[in-house]
Every structure is written in C-alpha cells, then in structure tokens.
Motif scaffolding. Structure first.
Motif, PDB file in Angstrom:
ATOM      1  N   ASP A 185       3.297  -6.800  -6.582  1.00 12.54           N
ATOM      2  CA  ASP A 185       4.394  -5.857  -6.798  1.00 12.54           C
ATOM      3  C   ASP A 185       4.515  -4.869  -5.640  1.00 12.54           C
ATOM      4  N   VAL A 186       3.381  -4.349  -5.201  1.00 14.10           N
ATOM      5  CA  VAL A 186       3.427  -3.312  -4.171  1.00 14.10           C
ATOM      6  C   VAL A 186       3.911  -3.889  -2.838  1.00 14.10           C
ATOM      7  N   THR A 187       3.472  -5.106  -2.496  1.00 14.94           N
ATOM      8  CA  THR A 187       3.904  -5.679  -1.232  1.00 14.94           C
ATOM      9  C   THR A 187       5.235  -6.409  -1.378  1.00 14.94           C
ATOM     10  N   ARG A 188       5.685  -6.572  -2.613  1.00 16.04           N
ATOM     11  CA  ARG A 188       6.908  -7.330  -2.904  1.00 16.04           C
ATOM     12  C   ARG A 188       6.851  -8.710  -2.248  1.00 16.04           C
ATOM     13  N   ASN A 189       5.690  -9.326  -2.318  1.00 11.38           N
ATOM     14  CA  ASN A 189       5.533 -10.665  -1.754  1.00 11.38           C
ATOM     15  C   ASN A 189       4.825 -11.535  -2.785  1.00 11.38           C
ATOM     16  N   GLY A 249       2.704   5.855   6.875  1.00  9.57           N
ATOM     17  CA  GLY A 249       3.006   5.259   5.578  1.00  9.57           C
ATOM     18  C   GLY A 249       2.626   3.799   5.626  1.00  9.57           C
ATOM     19  N   VAL A 250       2.429   3.215   4.446  1.00 12.79           N
ATOM     20  CA  VAL A 250       2.047   1.806   4.421  1.00 12.79           C
ATOM     21  C   VAL A 250       3.205   0.978   3.898  1.00 12.79           C
ATOM     22  N   GLN A 251       3.715   0.123   4.783  1.00 11.87           N
ATOM     23  CA  GLN A 251       4.869  -0.666   4.422  1.00 11.87           C
ATOM     24  C   GLN A 251       4.379  -2.035   3.944  1.00 11.87           C
ATOM     25  N   GLY A 252       5.004  -2.557   2.894  1.00  8.04           N
ATOM     26  CA  GLY A 252       4.511  -3.782   2.270  1.00  8.04           C
ATOM     27  C   GLY A 252       4.338  -4.937   3.227  1.00  8.04           C
ATOM     28  N   PHE A 253       5.347  -5.171   4.077  1.00  8.24           N
ATOM     29  CA  PHE A 253       5.324  -6.309   4.978  1.00  8.24           C
ATOM     30  C   PHE A 253       4.156  -6.206   5.958  1.00  8.24           C
ATOM     31  N   ALA A 274       7.348  -0.497 -11.161  1.00  8.55           N
ATOM     32  CA  ALA A 274       8.680  -1.084 -11.282  1.00  8.55           C
ATOM     33  C   ALA A 274       9.632  -0.438 -10.285  1.00  8.55           C
ATOM     34  N   VAL A 275       9.527   0.885 -10.140  1.00 12.01           N
ATOM     35  CA  VAL A 275      10.434   1.575  -9.227  1.00 12.01           C
ATOM     36  C   VAL A 275      10.113   1.229  -7.773  1.00 12.01           C
ATOM     37  N   LEU A 276       8.796   1.121  -7.456  1.00 16.00           N
ATOM     38  CA  LEU A 276       8.402   0.728  -6.098  1.00 16.00           C
ATOM     39  C   LEU A 276       8.993  -0.634  -5.746  1.00 16.00           C
TER      40      LEU A 276
END
Lengths: 317, 336
Positions: free
Chosen positions: B94-98, B151-155, B225-227
C-alpha cells in the motif's frame, strides 16, 4: 574499454601473466604453462564472459523497453528459477556432475518456463500485458524456487554442487559452453538490434504506438522472444548472474539518451565490460580463491545503483 | 458490494464493509480451526475435544505435554508468523503503491537472513533469532535512510529496496559458498523457513510484537487508504504523509524482523497474503491480510508435518507450493 578488459581478463588471475606474454601466447605459442593457461583456461572463460555480459545487457534493455518498467530484468518471468530447477534436477536425479554439462539443462529449463509463463498468465488477444506478465512471472518463480528448495533441503550432495552454480560464475567453463550458447545469444542479439526503432515507438505508450501504425502485440511478442533467447542463453552459460541486466540499461540510458537504437548497443557493450571487469576483480579479491562473478557484480553494482536512483531527477521510463 | 455497516457505541463508531467483515470473520474461524487441527494432528493423535479440554486445563499429563509443550507453541508461532508477514506485506504494497513490493523484495527479510546465515556458518554463537531480528532492522533502517530524499517516495523506496535486497542476497550466496557443507545445510534449512521444534521462546516476542503493533496499524489504516491516493491528495486531506509512512514502515519492518527471527525466511507469504485478501474482500483490509497469512502458514505446516512422517517438509517450501497455483487461478479469473 572492451579491448582493455578482454586483455585484463586474459592476463590477471591466481597466476598473473604479463600482457606481452598474453599476446605471444597467440602469435608464438610455445606450450609453456603461462601460454597454456591463457589459451586453454582464460580464453574460453573470457568468451563466455563477453557473451553473457552482452546478452544480459541487451535482455534488460529489451524488457525494460517492452514493459516500460524500470524493474524489468532477466530474472523476471521465472527464467532463472526455471534454469535453476532444471540444474538441480540434473544434479540430483541424473547425477550430472560437471559445470559445462549443466548448460543444456539450464537452457531447456529456461525455455520451458518462459513458454509456461506466457501460456499461463499473459497472452491476451492483444499480446502480453505488462503487469499481469510480471505477476505471473514472479509467482512462477516463487513456485519453482520452492520446488528447488524442496530438493535441496533433503539432498546435501546436490546442495554442495548447486551452491556454487547459483552464485553465477564464468570460471571452469571450457570452449563447449560458449559454442552451445553462441547461436542462442546471437539470434537474441539480432532481434535486440532490430527492435530499437519499435521500442522507441512503444516508449510513447501503447495508444500512440498503435496510432502510428505499429502492431503493439506483435512487437511485444517479438521482443519477448529475443529476451528469452538472451536471458536463457546467459543463465545457461554462467548461472543466474544478478543485477547486470537490471542496472546496465539504466546506465546506458543516462549515457545515450532515450533512443533505444543507441540504448541497445550501449547496453551490449557495457554489459560485456562490466561482467569481464567484475570477473577479474573476483579473481583478485580473495586470491588464490575466486569470488563468483554474480557476487562481485552486485557488490560493485548495488551501491552504484542506489546512488543512481538517489539522483534528484529519477530517470523515468 | 460497497454495503457498509456502522456500529455506534457511546462516543465510538465503527464503519466497515459488509463483505470485508464477513470474509475476515470467516478467515478467523478458519485460523482457529487450523490452530486446533495443528494441535490435534500428528504422530500422537489427540481428538479435538481433548485438545479443547487440555487448553482449558483439564487434560492428563501426557496430553498436557504434547499439547502445551510441543504442538501449541509451534502452531502459535506459525499463526503469528503468518499474521505478521501478511500485515507487513500489505503495508509495503500500500505504501509503495506497487503490487510487486513486499518485505522480501525490498530486502528486509534478506537482511535478517544474511545476519543469521553468517552467524550459523562462521561462528558457534547460539543467537540466530537475535541476529535475524537485528539484521532485518538494520536493513529496514538502511532502506529508509537511502531512500530519503526530502521525504520517502514510493517508487524510489522500491528501487533502493531492490538494491538492498540484491546486496543482501549476494551476501547470502557468498556465505553459502564459503562454509563447510554441514553448516551450509543447517543455514539452508533456516533460510527456507521452518517451524520445526519451535517453543514458547519464539511465541512470546512474536505475540507481544503482533499484539502491540497490529492495533497501532489498524488505528492508522484509514491513513493507509488515503496514502494510496498519492502524496499530494493525502497531504491536501490533512494527513501527515511522512510521519504516517515512517510509522507504518517501521511497524512493518519490526513485524518482518520478528517473523524472520522466529521461523526463518518464510517466502511468498508477505507477497501473496495481501493479494488474496484484497481479492476476497474487494477492499484493503489489514485484518484480512493477517488472517490469510496465518491460515496459509498454519496449513502449510500441517501438511508439511503429515505428508510423509517422520520427515517434516519445511513450512517455507509448502507456503509457495500451496499459494502459487491458487494465486495464478485468481489472476486468470480477474482477467476473464
């Protein structure tokens, strides 16, 4: 650079041979130890290194282009896992005991798995789709790795052989290995060089590519075929060498820009240089023992890759 | 299937998907059934009624020993390991959206395994679980620091994670080529993941970890969910993006570390449990992911123990063999 790494690969090892002596081994062979080492051990090894490095670089470039995913690499689609499982079966069931003999089995395993993944997961009417293909590939890989482990947990003798193959190495290969994989990798390279233009169009997105008159599904199928030939040939010759196929195309993209007609040749050359250089480093690092080229490429490649993706502007696909 | 139920009691109100609730309940029933079955089945079979009797303190001495000292701790370890990995995998995805991300892929489990394997092969020290936990936490911290770029970006997290994982995996392979074969064999069995001979020593840290972390994660699950909508949207909705992400990833790394330290590198559970949960509930549910993971590990261990006794097939092999075909089936059905 390529010429230099070839020369270094011939000269450096647990027994060092001066550069001049290397050249004399070809021009005036006198049967001495040094000359024999160069001609009989280091030449086949260097040939395999060149082929495997070139194949891995090209395979990575093809797959990253076709899926437009930065993480696509030769291990995707379960090809390495299939080759590994075939080698484990060869050692455990058929008692095959020499590194060159694994080549055929690895090649067969890789081919069967590639076909299975396409049949199972991903061929829709429009051709293979990116994400489903990747998911099906990773699930297939997990399954095969589990089966491989199942054999290894109960068979210490096989584990003892296999642990040296799995790290990826180009040591101990004789001339037959290069000969076996040469046609496979050469065919794959032809496809890779021919695909540059189509990959450029694909990079614009499926919709645009289609509107420019390209048959997207057919392109992706052809590219995938080339990919399977390259990745399969590489894993058959050297075992699963990690990371070269993943990192090299990114470096090529930085050097050559977004044009795949340049990215592919750059990847081929860089792959070969990186693999040979890593192999030489591996021979020197823990002399007189050797460190598998698969480990050295990661030790060198991973920090570099992390540095690469930490750059402020991440190279997008 | 977007039917929702709202429960209000005093000042607290809970709102959830009807389907999620049904699936989660079913998963927990399956989990309890799996627990009782794991305790009942084995070389010395115990009827389920006696199992329940023993658990409430009314068993004879022999059953007490088999149930309380041998099988219950093992089954509980499996249950907790599965639940921890399921939740950790769901957070990473979920956090990385991958959909391909999991604690294995980004190198957390590999980091723990590297520490453990090095300890087994190079030393005589008996602190493998501790080493595994420390290794996982180190890998997690390294991942976060290296991926930090204002900041930590998912990708970027995924890409850096691939680098960390490759490094740790190469280290594992190297250690395996250096050791003597009998040590390598021990290390390999540990790597595959096994519940063989697990005792209360493994249960307690896991139970405390899961007991504390899972409620925290559930409390944060709205933010997950919002992330998932992307950083900009999340920020505009008033979610502290970086802080939530740090909390969630930290919890996931801890859960992974505890699981790896208790059972070794049980592969595939963290990747597949959230996928199965998502397809069953048709929404994101941490509890369902925990349930799926627990059921998967429990049933894999049960099958591994009973398939060809007295040989025990390590649980990490069977989790993949059971879940992979099922997941391929789900994939095919999703396309049809």
């Amino acid at each position: 650079m390529l010429a230099f790494s070839v020369l270094a690969s011939l000269a450096i090892g647990s027994k060092s041979v001066p550069f001049a002596e290397v050249i004399r081994a070809f021009t005036a062979y006198d049967g001495s130890d040094a000359h024999a080492i160069v001609r009989d051990l280091r030449v086949p090894r260097t040939e395999v290194g060149l082929l495997v490095g070139a194949a891995l670089g090209a395979a990575g470039a093809l797959m990253q282009g076709a899926t437009r995913n930065a993480l696509a690499e030769p291990g995707i689609l379960g090809i390495n896992a299939g080759a590994s499982f075939a080698v484990v079966l060869a050692i455990s069931v058929l008692n095959v005991g020499s590194t060159p003999a694994y080549t055929g089995f690895a090649l067969a395993g890789a081919a069967i798995v590639a076909i299975a993944v396409f049949a199972l997961g991903a061929t829709t009417r429009k051709g293979p789709a990116g994400v489903t293909l990747a998911l099906a590939g990773s699930v297939m890989a997990a399954l095969l790795i589990a089966l491989t482990s199942a054999v290894l947990v109960f068979d210490a003798r096989t584990l003892d052989e296999f642990r040296f193959w799995i790290v990826g190495s180009i040591g101990g290969r004789d001339g037959s290995v290069a000969l076996t994989v040469l046609p496979v990798i050469a065919a794959g390279l032809v496809i890779a060089f021919a695909a540059g233009h189509s990959l450029n169009t694909l990079a614009l997105g499926d919709e645009v590519a289609r509107s420019l008159g390209q048959h997207v599904g057919r392109t992706r199928a052809a590219v995938s075929l080339g990919f399977v030939l390259l990745a399969g040939g590489a894993v058959a010759a050297a075992g699963p060498v990690a990371f070269v196929g993943l990192a090299v195309p990114h470096v090529a993209r930085i050097l050559a820009g977004p044009d795949y007609r340049w990215i592919v040749p750059y990847s081929v050359l860089l792959g070969a240089v990186l693999l040979l250089a890593a192999d030489v480093v591996g021979r020197v690092l823990v002399r007189p023992a050797e460190m598998g080229v698969g480990i050295v490429t990661v030790l060198v490649g991973a920090p570099f890759f992390v540095w690469l993706v930490r750059r402020p502007k991440l190279v997008a696909l | 299937m977007s039917q929702r139920i709202t429960v209000r009691a005093g000042g607290v109100s809970l709102r959830f998907h009807a389907r999620s609730a049904a699936v989660t309940t079913a998963l927990f029933v399956a989990m309890l059934a799996g627990l009782v079955a794991s305790v009942a089945v084995g070389e010395f079979a115990i009827p389920p009624a006696d199992v329940v009797n023993t658990l409430v303190g009314a068993g004879d001495q022999a059953t007490n020993f088999v149930v309380l000292d041998l099988r219950l701790p093992r089954a509980l370890t499996g249950l907790l390991v599965g639940a921890a990995l399921g939740v950790a995998g769901a957070i990473f995805q979920d956090v990385t959206r991958n959909p391909l991300a999991s604690p294995d892929v980004v190198g957390i489990a590999s980091g723990g395994s590297l520490a453990a394997v090095a300890l087994i092969v190079f030393t005589e020290v008996e602190a493998v679980p501790l080493a595994a936990l420390a290794g996982s936490l180190t890998a997690g911290a390294l991942l976060y620091v290296l991926a930090w770029r204002g900041g930590v970006q998912g990708f970027r997290l995924v890409l850096v994670g691939i680098g960390v994982a490759a490094f740790a995996n190469a280290g594992i392979s190297y250690v395996l080529t250096r050791g003597r074969i009998f040590e390598v064999e021990t290390a390999y069995v540990w790597l595959v993941g096994s519940l063989n001979g697990r005792s209360w020593d493994q249960v307690w840290p896991l139970a405390v970890g899961v007991g504390v972390l899972v409620p925290v994660i559930l409390a944060l699950s709205r933010r997950v969910a919002v992330l998932g909508l992307g950083d900009d949207v999340a920020r505009s909705l008033g979610v502290g993006v970086e802080r939530s992400r740090l909390l969630l990833l930290g919890a996931a790394v801890l859960l992974t570390g505890l699981a790896v330290s208790a059972a070794g590198m049980v592969s595939f559970v963290a990747f597949v449990a959230p996928h199965i949960a998502r397809r069953l509930t048709r929404s994101t549910s941490m509890l369902a992911a925990a349930g799926c993971g627990a059921v998967l590990v429990l049933s894999a261990d049960l099958i591994g123990r009973t398939l060809s006794p007295p040989t025990e097939i390590p649980v990490g092999i069977l989790t993949s063999i059971i879940a992979a075909p099922y997941f391929l089936l789900l994939l095919r059905r999703a396309r049809a």
